[in-house]
Design a protein around this motif. Structure first.
Motif, short mmCIF file in Angstrom:
data_model
loop_
_atom_site.label_atom_id
_atom_site.label_comp_id
_atom_site.label_asym_id
_atom_site.label_seq_id
_atom_site.Cartn_x
_atom_site.Cartn_y
_atom_site.Cartn_z
N LEU A 67 0.84 -1.20 0.00
CA LEU A 67 0.00 0.00 0.00
C LEU A 67 0.87 1.25 0.00
N LEU A 68 1.93 1.25 0.80
CA LEU A 68 2.86 2.38 0.81
C LEU A 68 3.42 2.61 -0.59
N ASP A 69 3.85 1.54 -1.24
CA ASP A 69 4.44 1.65 -2.57
C ASP A 69 3.41 2.14 -3.59
N GLU A 70 2.22 1.56 -3.55
CA GLU A 70 1.20 1.91 -4.55
C GLU A 70 0.67 3.33 -4.35
N LEU A 71 0.54 3.77 -3.09
CA LEU A 71 0.12 5.16 -2.86
C LEU A 71 1.15 6.13 -3.42
N GLY A 72 2.44 5.77 -3.31
CA GLY A 72 3.48 6.60 -3.92
C GLY A 72 3.32 6.67 -5.42
N ASP A 73 3.03 5.52 -6.05
CA ASP A 73 2.83 5.50 -7.49
C ASP A 73 1.64 6.38 -7.89
N LEU A 74 0.57 6.32 -7.08
CA LEU A 74 -0.62 7.11 -7.39
C LEU A 74 -0.34 8.60 -7.21
N LEU A 75 0.38 8.95 -6.14
CA LEU A 75 0.76 10.35 -5.94
C LEU A 75 1.60 10.85 -7.10
N PHE A 76 2.49 10.00 -7.59
CA PHE A 76 3.33 10.40 -8.72
C PHE A 76 2.48 10.73 -9.95
N GLN A 77 1.37 10.01 -10.12
CA GLN A 77 0.48 10.30 -11.25
C GLN A 77 -0.11 11.71 -11.12
N VAL A 78 -0.51 12.08 -9.91
CA VAL A 78 -1.05 13.43 -9.69
C VAL A 78 0.03 14.47 -10.00
N VAL A 79 1.24 14.22 -9.50
CA VAL A 79 2.35 15.13 -9.75
C VAL A 79 2.64 15.23 -11.25
N TYR A 80 2.54 14.10 -11.94
CA TYR A 80 2.80 14.06 -13.39
C TYR A 80 1.82 14.97 -14.13
N HIS A 81 0.55 14.79 -13.85
CA HIS A 81 -0.46 15.62 -14.53
C HIS A 81 -0.29 17.09 -14.18
N ALA A 82 0.02 17.38 -12.92
CA ALA A 82 0.20 18.77 -12.51
C ALA A 82 1.40 19.39 -13.23
N GLN A 83 2.47 18.62 -13.40
CA GLN A 83 3.65 19.14 -14.10
C GLN A 83 3.32 19.46 -15.55
N MET A 84 2.60 18.58 -16.21
CA MET A 84 2.22 18.84 -17.61
C MET A 84 1.30 20.05 -17.71
N ALA A 85 0.39 20.20 -16.75
CA ALA A 85 -0.50 21.37 -16.75
C ALA A 85 0.29 22.65 -16.52
N GLN A 86 1.28 22.59 -15.64
CA GLN A 86 2.12 23.76 -15.38
C GLN A 86 2.89 24.16 -16.64
N GLU A 87 3.43 23.18 -17.34
CA GLU A 87 4.17 23.46 -18.58
C GLU A 87 3.29 24.14 -19.62
N ALA A 88 1.99 23.76 -19.62
CA ALA A 88 1.06 24.34 -20.58
C ALA A 88 0.47 25.66 -20.11
N GLY A 89 0.83 26.09 -18.89
CA GLY A 89 0.34 27.35 -18.36
C GLY A 89 -1.06 27.28 -17.79
N HIS A 90 -1.53 26.08 -17.44
CA HIS A 90 -2.89 25.93 -16.92
C HIS A 90 -2.94 26.07 -15.39
N PHE A 91 -2.22 25.22 -14.68
CA PHE A 91 -2.18 25.25 -13.22
C PHE A 91 -0.98 24.44 -12.78
N ASP A 92 -0.67 24.50 -11.47
CA ASP A 92 0.44 23.72 -10.94
C ASP A 92 -0.05 22.84 -9.79
N PHE A 93 0.87 22.13 -9.16
CA PHE A 93 0.49 21.21 -8.08
C PHE A 93 -0.14 21.97 -6.92
N ALA A 94 0.37 23.14 -6.60
CA ALA A 94 -0.19 23.92 -5.50
C ALA A 94 -1.66 24.25 -5.76
N ALA A 95 -2.00 24.54 -7.02
CA ALA A 95 -3.39 24.85 -7.36
C ALA A 95 -4.28 23.62 -7.19
N VAL A 96 -3.73 22.44 -7.51
CA VAL A 96 -4.49 21.20 -7.33
C VAL A 96 -4.78 21.00 -5.84
#
Length: 274
Positions: A67-96
């Motif tokens: 569970l510890l490992d998989e929650l990390g993987d899931l958190l990384f997915q959120v970070v991944y999407h936030a990073q792509m949104a930040q690059e596109a000028g939409h929002f960043d992780f803090a906004a999420v």
């Protein structure tokens, strides 16, 4: 004398490190070639997969290290999407993070505001009212608005009809759903002689939709029901293979009659606790 171990990082430090790793992976110069070319659509299937893996780790006991490992993987997915949104000028992780914080505060006025405390049933009702208001603010109108199209089909079927049931569009009881199931099965049977793929797909879809509703009326999760059935089939078929192997047979050599006999033996052993 050994040195004292370093204290574990704070949540802020750990999160900042993860954000920096993600930014480095996406860096056009020196980043990972695979990560550099991904977009929301290509990453979305991984996000869904990781959510299921979290649920699977919980079902296993929970399996705490997994569970510890998989929650990390899931958190990384959120970070991944936030990073792509930040690059596109939409929002960043803090906004999420800020958006979900605001939503939770709005939906729990009995905790963060002056509203009276509610029991679980009252809170569920208030939660649905708040979600309806949020959908209206986004101009999502209609009883079925806001149910994600990307949900697993059985889950979405249950959610669609649960929402319709709130306005009175529902079968009166589970027995009525079983009647409808028999009706849909008869319609599918009638299509079998023609074997038109489009018609068969339509009728099988109707049958699955009614089954999802039957689970809902029985207060069961259709996805969980099917997941358990999958696990049962996997367990029993593996048992069949093992029993055949003890006789020096492979399934392809044994034939259907022998496999069915072993299947029944495996079922009997399960029921007997063996």
């Amino acid at each position: 004398m050994s040195e004292n171990p370093s204290p574990p990082p704070s949540p802020d430090q750990a999160l900042l490190r993860l954000l920096a790793i993600m930014a480095k992976l996406r860096d056009p110069v020196g980043g990972c070639p695979w990560d550099q070319v991904q977009d929301f659509a290509t990453i979305a299937p991984y996000t869904i997969e990781e959510a299921y893996e979290v649920a699977d780790a919980i079902r296993r006991g929970p399996d705490v290290p997994a569970l510890l490992d998989e929650l990390g993987d899931l958190l990384f997915q959120v970070v991944y999407h936030a990073q792509m949104a930040q690059e596109a000028g939409h929002f960043d992780f803090a906004a999420v993070a800020e958006a979900i914080s605001g939503k939770m505060i709005r939906r729990h006025p009995h905790v963060f505001g002056e509203a009276a405390a509610r029991d679980a049933a009252g809170q569920t009702s208030a939660w649905e009212i708040q979600k309806a208001e949020e959908r209206a603010a986004r101009a999502e109108t209609g009883t079925l608005a806001g149910i994600p199209a990307g949900l697993p089909a059985l889950t979405r079927a249950a959610k669609l009809t649960r929402r319709a049931a709130r306005v009175g569009f529902d079968w009166p009881d589970a027995a009525s759903v079983l009647d409808k199931l028999e009706e849909e099965a008869a319609e599918l049977r009638a299509e079998l002689p023609e074997a038109d793929p489009a018609r068969l797909a339509d009728e099988v879809g109707d049958l699955l939709f009614v089954l999802a509703n039957l689970a809902r009326k029985l207060d069961l999760d259709p996805e969980e029901c099917l997941r358990a059935a999958n696990a049962k089939f996997e367990r029993r078929f593996t048992g069949v293979e093992r029993r055949l192997a003890r006789r020096g047979l492979a399934p392809t050599d044994a034939g259907l009659e022998a496999m069915e006999a072993e299947w029944q033996a495996v079922k009997a052993a399960e029921k007997a606790g063996g």
